[in-house]
Design an enzyme around this catalytic site. Structure first.
Site, PDB file in Angstrom:
ATOM      1  N   LYS A  11      19.517  73.292  59.328  1.00 46.60           N
ATOM      2  CA  LYS A  11      18.750  72.214  58.698  1.00 46.60           C
ATOM      3  C   LYS A  11      17.429  71.973  59.424  1.00 46.60           C
ATOM      4  O   LYS A  11      17.210  72.481  60.531  1.00 46.60           O
ATOM      5  CB  LYS A  11      19.614  70.950  58.675  1.00 46.60           C
ATOM      6  N   TYR A  51      23.222  70.206  46.407  1.00 46.10           N
ATOM      7  CA  TYR A  51      24.132  69.117  46.778  1.00 46.10           C
ATOM      8  C   TYR A  51      24.590  68.309  45.564  1.00 46.10           C
ATOM      9  O   TYR A  51      25.012  67.155  45.721  1.00 46.10           O
ATOM     10  CB  TYR A  51      23.451  68.197  47.796  1.00 46.10           C
ATOM     11  N   PHE A  59      24.721  58.345  50.021  1.00 45.38           N
ATOM     12  CA  PHE A  59      23.818  59.026  50.964  1.00 45.38           C
ATOM     13  C   PHE A  59      22.997  60.137  50.316  1.00 45.38           C
ATOM     14  O   PHE A  59      22.191  60.790  50.975  1.00 45.38           O
ATOM     15  CB  PHE A  59      24.615  59.590  52.157  1.00 45.38           C
ATOM     16  N   ARG A  87      33.219  76.496  60.185  1.00 48.95           N
ATOM     17  CA  ARG A  87      33.430  75.044  60.256  1.00 48.95           C
ATOM     18  C   ARG A  87      33.898  74.618  61.646  1.00 48.95           C
ATOM     19  O   ARG A  87      33.497  73.580  62.153  1.00 48.95           O
ATOM     20  CB  ARG A  87      34.384  74.596  59.149  1.00 48.95           C
ATOM     21  N   THR A  93      31.394  66.610  60.593  1.00 47.76           N
ATOM     22  CA  THR A  93      30.137  66.260  59.910  1.00 47.76           C
ATOM     23  C   THR A  93      29.340  65.219  60.694  1.00 47.76           C
ATOM     24  O   THR A  93      28.113  65.327  60.824  1.00 47.76           O
ATOM     25  CB  THR A  93      30.455  65.684  58.499  1.00 47.76           C
ATOM     26  N   ARG A 104      27.326  70.776  66.289  1.00 50.81           N
ATOM     27  CA  ARG A 104      26.868  69.404  66.007  1.00 50.81           C
ATOM     28  C   ARG A 104      26.965  68.507  67.245  1.00 50.81           C
ATOM     29  O   ARG A 104      26.102  67.662  67.463  1.00 50.81           O
ATOM     30  CB  ARG A 104      27.639  68.837  64.826  1.00 50.81           C
ATOM     31  N   ASN A 114      22.301  66.572  60.857  1.00 47.52           N
ATOM     32  CA  ASN A 114      23.472  67.122  61.565  1.00 47.52           C
ATOM     33  C   ASN A 114      23.388  68.646  61.741  1.00 47.52           C
ATOM     34  O   ASN A 114      24.394  69.332  61.859  1.00 47.52           O
ATOM     35  CB  ASN A 114      24.784  66.667  60.916  1.00 47.52           C
ATOM     36  N   HIS A 117      24.795  73.158  57.891  1.00 47.70           N
ATOM     37  CA  HIS A 117      25.713  73.011  56.763  1.00 47.70           C
ATOM     38  C   HIS A 117      26.547  74.272  56.700  1.00 47.70           C
ATOM     39  O   HIS A 117      26.039  75.365  56.953  1.00 47.70           O
ATOM     40  CB  HIS A 117      24.953  72.864  55.430  1.00 47.70           C
ATOM     41  N   GLU A 128      27.974  78.925  46.741  1.00 46.00           N
ATOM     42  CA  GLU A 128      26.823  78.557  47.579  1.00 46.00           C
ATOM     43  C   GLU A 128      26.018  79.800  47.993  1.00 46.00           C
ATOM     44  O   GLU A 128      24.793  79.760  48.030  1.00 46.00           O
ATOM     45  CB  GLU A 128      27.296  77.771  48.800  1.00 46.00           C
TER      46      GLU A 128
HETATM   47  P1  CMP Z   1      26.675  68.846  54.865  1.00 45.99           P
HETATM   48  O1  CMP Z   1      27.742  69.673  55.458  1.00 45.99           O
HETATM   49  O2  CMP Z   1      25.340  69.459  54.675  1.00 45.99           O
HETATM   50  O3  CMP Z   1      27.184  68.287  53.457  1.00 45.99           O
HETATM   51  C1  CMP Z   1      26.725  67.081  52.892  1.00 45.99           C
HETATM   52  C2  CMP Z   1      25.885  66.293  53.844  1.00 45.99           C
HETATM   53  O4  CMP Z   1      25.715  64.922  53.534  1.00 45.99           O
HETATM   54  C3  CMP Z   1      26.561  66.283  55.212  1.00 45.99           C
HETATM   55  O5  CMP Z   1      26.492  67.551  55.788  1.00 45.99           O
HETATM   56  C4  CMP Z   1      25.771  65.183  55.915  1.00 45.99           C
HETATM   57  O6  CMP Z   1      24.569  65.667  56.502  1.00 45.99           O
HETATM   58  C5  CMP Z   1      25.370  64.249  54.766  1.00 45.99           C
HETATM   59  N1  CMP Z   1      26.047  62.957  54.832  1.00 45.99           N
HETATM   60  C6  CMP Z   1      25.448  61.765  55.050  1.00 45.99           C
HETATM   61  N2  CMP Z   1      26.341  60.765  55.048  1.00 45.99           N
HETATM   62  C7  CMP Z   1      27.549  61.325  54.819  1.00 45.99           C
HETATM   63  C8  CMP Z   1      28.882  60.815  54.719  1.00 45.99           C
HETATM   64  N3  CMP Z   1      29.151  59.521  54.840  1.00 45.99           N
HETATM   65  N4  CMP Z   1      29.895  61.683  54.488  1.00 45.99           N
HETATM   66  C9  CMP Z   1      29.644  63.024  54.343  1.00 45.99           C
HETATM   67  N5  CMP Z   1      28.398  63.560  54.436  1.00 45.99           N
HETATM   68  C10 CMP Z   1      27.366  62.730  54.680  1.00 45.99           C
END
Ligand code: CMP
Length: 145
Positions: A11, A51, A59, A87, A93, A104, A114, A117, A128
């Protein structure tokens, strides 16, 4: 164990901090080989499309605006058990909940910024990877099929 493919995105905060090399090394050292890799600045439409599953979440808007705030690296990683392994390497996350030594925990500063992804299932991984790469852009030089 099965050879799988998964999508990884480094990211905008990863590029801003200058840690893409360190992160890619972690993948390679764990046996995940980038078989497609591209630096790309996502458009709003591309980020919203990627997304789309989160579009009703509170969010969503912040997530999309962060993802288009700078360039990202999109990669297809290939290796044994790639979806789960990726993962595990990323950690939770929310970086505050990520286990020590994960990407992370080491590099991310917030749940939005974060750093990485990764696809959360084999089925999503297929979709994806296809969202970003044509099959002719994948070069499986390690695990030839
Ligand atoms: P990612 O794995 O890219 O998938 C969705 C993204 O939404 C996640 O990482 C976070 O960066 C973002 N995000 C922000 N708030 C939340 C939340 N409460 N739960 C899950 N993802 C979140």
């Amino acid at each position: 164990m099965a050879i799988e493919r998964t999508l990884s995105i480094l990211k905008p905060d990863a590029l801003e901090k200058g840690v893409i090399g360190k992160i890619i090394s972690r993948f390679e050292e764990a046996g995940l080989t980038p078989i497609a890799i591209r630096l790309q600045h996502l458009s709003q439409r591309e980020a919203e499309g990627f997304y789309a599953v989160h579009k009703e979440r509170p969010f969503f808007k912040d997530l999309v605006s962060f993802m288009i705030s700078g360039p990202v690296v999109v990669m297809c990683l290939e290796g044994e058990n790639a979806v789960l392994k990726n993962r595990d390497l990323m950690g939770a996350t929310d970086p505050k909940k990520a286990a020590a030594g994960t990407i992370r925990a080491d590099f991310a500063k917030s749940i939005d910024a974060n750093t990485v992804h990764g696809s959360d299932s084999l089925e999503n991984a297929k979709n994806e990877v296809a969202y970003f790469f044509r099959s002719t852009e994948l070069f499986p030089y390690t695990h030839k099929k």
